[in-house]
Enzyme design. Sequence first.
Site, PDB file in Angstrom:
ATOM      1  N   TRP A 266       0.964  -1.100   0.225  1.00  0.00           N
ATOM      2  CA  TRP A 266      -0.024  -0.001  -0.025  1.00  0.00           C
ATOM      3  C   TRP A 266       0.834   1.231   0.088  1.00  0.00           C
ATOM      4  O   TRP A 266       1.893   1.287   0.569  1.00  0.00           O
ATOM      5  CB  TRP A 266      -0.904  -0.006   1.306  1.00  0.00           C
ATOM      6  CG  TRP A 266      -1.669   1.069   1.275  1.00  0.00           C
ATOM      7  CD1 TRP A 266      -2.648   1.853   0.534  1.00  0.00           C
ATOM      8  CD2 TRP A 266      -1.817   2.079   2.538  1.00  0.00           C
ATOM      9  NE1 TRP A 266      -3.002   2.897   0.922  1.00  0.00           N
ATOM     10  CE2 TRP A 266      -2.610   3.052   2.527  1.00  0.00           C
ATOM     11  CE3 TRP A 266      -1.141   1.958   3.915  1.00  0.00           C
ATOM     12  CZ2 TRP A 266      -2.866   4.264   3.052  1.00  0.00           C
ATOM     13  CZ3 TRP A 266      -1.438   3.052   4.733  1.00  0.00           C
ATOM     14  CH2 TRP A 266      -2.408   3.923   4.414  1.00  0.00           C
TER      15      TRP A 266
ATOM     16  N   TRP B 165     -15.392   3.398  -7.322  1.00  0.00           N
ATOM     17  CA  TRP B 165     -15.703   2.111  -6.541  1.00  0.00           C
ATOM     18  C   TRP B 165     -14.390   1.752  -5.800  1.00  0.00           C
ATOM     19  O   TRP B 165     -13.336   1.377  -6.364  1.00  0.00           O
ATOM     20  CB  TRP B 165     -16.239   1.213  -7.729  1.00  0.00           C
ATOM     21  CG  TRP B 165     -16.448  -0.043  -6.991  1.00  0.00           C
ATOM     22  CD1 TRP B 165     -15.973  -0.761  -6.091  1.00  0.00           C
ATOM     23  CD2 TRP B 165     -17.567  -1.046  -7.501  1.00  0.00           C
ATOM     24  NE1 TRP B 165     -16.513  -2.002  -5.836  1.00  0.00           N
ATOM     25  CE2 TRP B 165     -17.504  -2.053  -6.822  1.00  0.00           C
ATOM     26  CE3 TRP B 165     -18.429  -0.998  -8.613  1.00  0.00           C
ATOM     27  CZ2 TRP B 165     -18.241  -3.196  -7.058  1.00  0.00           C
ATOM     28  CZ3 TRP B 165     -19.184  -2.029  -8.754  1.00  0.00           C
ATOM     29  CH2 TRP B 165     -19.233  -3.146  -8.046  1.00  0.00           C
ATOM     30  N   ASP B 166     -14.729   2.236  -4.451  1.00  0.00           N
ATOM     31  CA  ASP B 166     -13.587   1.918  -3.497  1.00  0.00           C
ATOM     32  C   ASP B 166     -13.704   0.648  -3.026  1.00  0.00           C
ATOM     33  O   ASP B 166     -14.779  -0.145  -2.986  1.00  0.00           O
ATOM     34  CB  ASP B 166     -13.271   2.821  -2.558  1.00  0.00           C
ATOM     35  CG  ASP B 166     -12.050   3.087  -2.129  1.00  0.00           C
ATOM     36  OD1 ASP B 166     -11.138   2.302  -2.143  1.00  0.00           O
ATOM     37  OD2 ASP B 166     -11.788   4.112  -1.371  1.00  0.00           O
ATOM     38  N   MET B 167     -12.527   0.085  -2.351  1.00  0.00           N
ATOM     39  CA  MET B 167     -12.712  -1.085  -1.508  1.00  0.00           C
ATOM     40  C   MET B 167     -11.293  -1.300  -0.750  1.00  0.00           C
ATOM     41  O   MET B 167     -10.359  -1.297  -1.036  1.00  0.00           O
ATOM     42  CB  MET B 167     -12.369  -2.327  -2.553  1.00  0.00           C
ATOM     43  CG  MET B 167     -12.956  -3.811  -2.239  1.00  0.00           C
ATOM     44  SD  MET B 167     -11.442  -4.714  -1.452  1.00  0.00           S
ATOM     45  CE  MET B 167     -11.546  -6.255  -1.628  1.00  0.00           C
TER      46      MET B 167
ATOM     47  N   ASP C 218      -2.648   5.572  -3.311  1.00  0.00           N
ATOM     48  CA  ASP C 218      -2.975   6.447  -2.124  1.00  0.00           C
ATOM     49  C   ASP C 218      -1.732   7.269  -2.032  1.00  0.00           C
ATOM     50  O   ASP C 218      -2.045   8.324  -1.308  1.00  0.00           O
ATOM     51  CB  ASP C 218      -3.279   6.019  -0.855  1.00  0.00           C
ATOM     52  CG  ASP C 218      -5.075   5.470  -0.892  1.00  0.00           C
ATOM     53  OD1 ASP C 218      -5.537   5.899  -1.850  1.00  0.00           O
ATOM     54  OD2 ASP C 218      -5.340   4.760   0.006  1.00  0.00           O
TER      55      ASP C 218
HETATM   56  C1  DGJ Z   1      -9.157   4.992  -0.089  1.00  0.00           C
HETATM   57  C2  DGJ Z   1      -8.858   5.683  -1.295  1.00  0.00           C
HETATM   58  O1  DGJ Z   1      -7.795   5.158  -2.026  1.00  0.00           O
HETATM   59  C3  DGJ Z   1      -9.093   7.181  -1.012  1.00  0.00           C
HETATM   60  O2  DGJ Z   1      -8.599   7.815  -2.401  1.00  0.00           O
HETATM   61  C4  DGJ Z   1     -10.217   7.544  -0.718  1.00  0.00           C
HETATM   62  O3  DGJ Z   1     -11.074   7.251  -1.433  1.00  0.00           O
HETATM   63  C5  DGJ Z   1     -10.316   6.800   0.578  1.00  0.00           C
HETATM   64  N1  DGJ Z   1     -10.358   5.428   0.521  1.00  0.00           N
HETATM   65  C6  DGJ Z   1     -11.806   7.091   1.230  1.00  0.00           C
HETATM   66  O4  DGJ Z   1     -12.179   6.571   2.286  1.00  0.00           O
END
Ligand code: DGJ
Length: 737
Positions: free
Chosen positions: A198, A476-478, A547
């Site tokens: 990450w 669409w996040d996860m 991120d």
């Molecule tokens: C993780 C994503 O990668 C970020 O860009 C953001 O959307 C956060 N989650 C939000 O909780």
Amino acid sequence: MGIYVEEDNFHMQTKNCSYIFRILEDKGLQQIYFGKKICRKNKYDNLSWYEKRGLELYTEKEKSYLRLGTIRQEYSSYGRGDFRHPAYQVKLKNGSRITELKYKSYEVNRGKKKIQGLPSVFAEEDSDVETLKIILTDELINLDVILNYTVFPKFDTIVRNVEFYNRGNEDLILLKAMSLQLDLPDANYDFIHFSGAWLRERNIYRTTLRPGIQGIDSIKYSSSHQQNPFFMLARLETTEFKGEVLGFNFIYSGNFQNIIEVDHFHTARITIGINTVESEFLLSRKDSFITPEAIISYTDKGFNTLSQQLSEFYKNHLMCSKFSKTSRPILLNSWEGMYYDFDDNKLLSLASKAKELGIELLVVDDGWFGKRKDDRTSLGDWNPSLDRFPKGIGEFAKKVHKLGIKFGLWFEPEMISLESNLYERYPEWLVKCPERLPAISRNQYVLDFTRKEVVDYIFNSMSKVIDEAELDYIKWDMNRYISDSYSANLSASQQMEFSHRYILGVYRLYEKLTVKYPDILFESCASGGGRFDLGMMHYAPQAWTSDNTDPIERLKIQYGTSYGYSISMMGTHVSDVPNQQTGRVTSLEFRSSVAYFGVFGYELDITKLSNEETTEIKEQIRFYQKYREIFQHGIFYRLRSPFMGSSVSWQVVSKDQSISIVAYYQMLNEQNPGFVRLYCMGLDENKMYSIDGFNEIFSGSELMYAGLNIFQKKYQDRTVAGTQDFLVDLFIINEMF
Ligand code: DGJ
């Protein structure tokens, strides 16, 4: 070019590559060749030859020369003399795991249909694409296994998968079902893969193959930040622009297992498929199982050519979105600028400022729904917060649209918070094992996407918001890996199917949403780049790359990612300084120059910009708009690797070779460094070009073969600590008419 059935072999030929296998005397399949294109022939006696070696097993005395351990095989089983890792394994009712697949028949068809329920490649029937089906059977247990090969001649790419049909009367258990096996005759290759973590995704690793097992895999229920399913095997001398390289990828977003086994005869067996940890499939009577697809792509012209051909291949035959080949908007994402601290008024000021700057899409990230004020609540409650949007999200969206700006929202459809209405109503939808507390990550839990009713429920609640706000975009996040996998909906004998069924549920939701809303641009995300894979790209043409928005770190992440994926798949944003992940201070110019090479956007509170910053950002947006087509859909070249020194360079060229942009980044202010010549790529050697800021005219040949002198950059701004290291030159090259 295409598929040829010769007297003794099947020969798949693309523009530059051949893949050949044949039927052995005992009706097994022997792999003969994969590599640079060779001429068709009725028989390849020499290449089909194999040696009899001591200690290797054989199954028939009269055919003792057929020793499976010495033969390169097309789709291998285990337990009859081949002790390399097999391509598949089936367990019978009596517990035995021995099967023998024999050739039965074949079919060749034009084009390629999509696989129902799985992301997959496609091609029209009237294209040059052909599909070969090889039907194998084990007569004793009435098991049919179909090997599918689709040949994409223009892209030097072959896509494979496998189908299992239980025609018998007894249930079978599929213990292993790889999508692709390739047995290469030697192991003189470097294994190049893209691993990380990450905030540090897809850094490049290159090691020479050695005897034994090596590979990459994931058992996190996502393709993962740590190992990406894309990898390459390259001859030891292969470079960016020269040499043989085989690229492999897997069209799947769940647990995968890509293995290379170098055996005692120095052959290399590659297998790609669903990870065998946490997977077993019940193949009931008359039932079938279909594996996801795996890709092999070939070139003898180095890594850069491989990346370019894959990028075009994906756009033409993998990505379904109407946006895959069109321009994507410049967006402003609320996350790093505001996190959870916003309401409609704040967002409207953001939207007006965005309008002034020329930004085209406003994305409200996490926090707009339920009671969500931090990451502890409300996942699953996809109804807009009335505290934040007292007049409703529809009204708010209208105002944004009225400004001439598109509007998008963040969702995390697969997750649930304990503090949510959804959990109160359906506690049984949370993934957990009976009588055990599930592991927690980021205060959140996972919804049981193996259940149809869960997917339908989330689809309906998302549809409601989409319609109300007339969304143009969805992120669409996860944000967690999946643990404690168990579904009360599955029988005990099917619990090992959870991981695959889960991801099928995710694909089902994607399919439903993208079919119902073809005009919405989807961006996939999994805590940044945790699901940067072809399964997702089938539906979402872009993904949040990482991120980590620090441009120095991004140079590595984007450079690494570009080997296996197109730069139009990478979300790339300019964020604030000091950077929120590294604390590093870089200039706006530097940050934007890294972010241009992807799908460009901003992720900072633009209402706080100074006048100078406002002017600079307006200029950046105009610049990106002018060259957007080339950045997103031009031809990308890697020129200087961040993994090899303190400067980095890459380039994009328009398809007609009339415009090119070259970036040269200095990551460290080294004193008195060596002189640098930068050799451009992809220009027309006979065309004449100008470069902005130069009073000189250049031929394409001069720029490519003699190169450009890069002068050491000296830092100008002594007032901002830290910025002296991070300097950039952007060369805008235009054809002279
Ligand atoms: C993780 C994503 O990668 C970020 O860009 C953001 O959307 C956060 N989650 C939000 O909780």
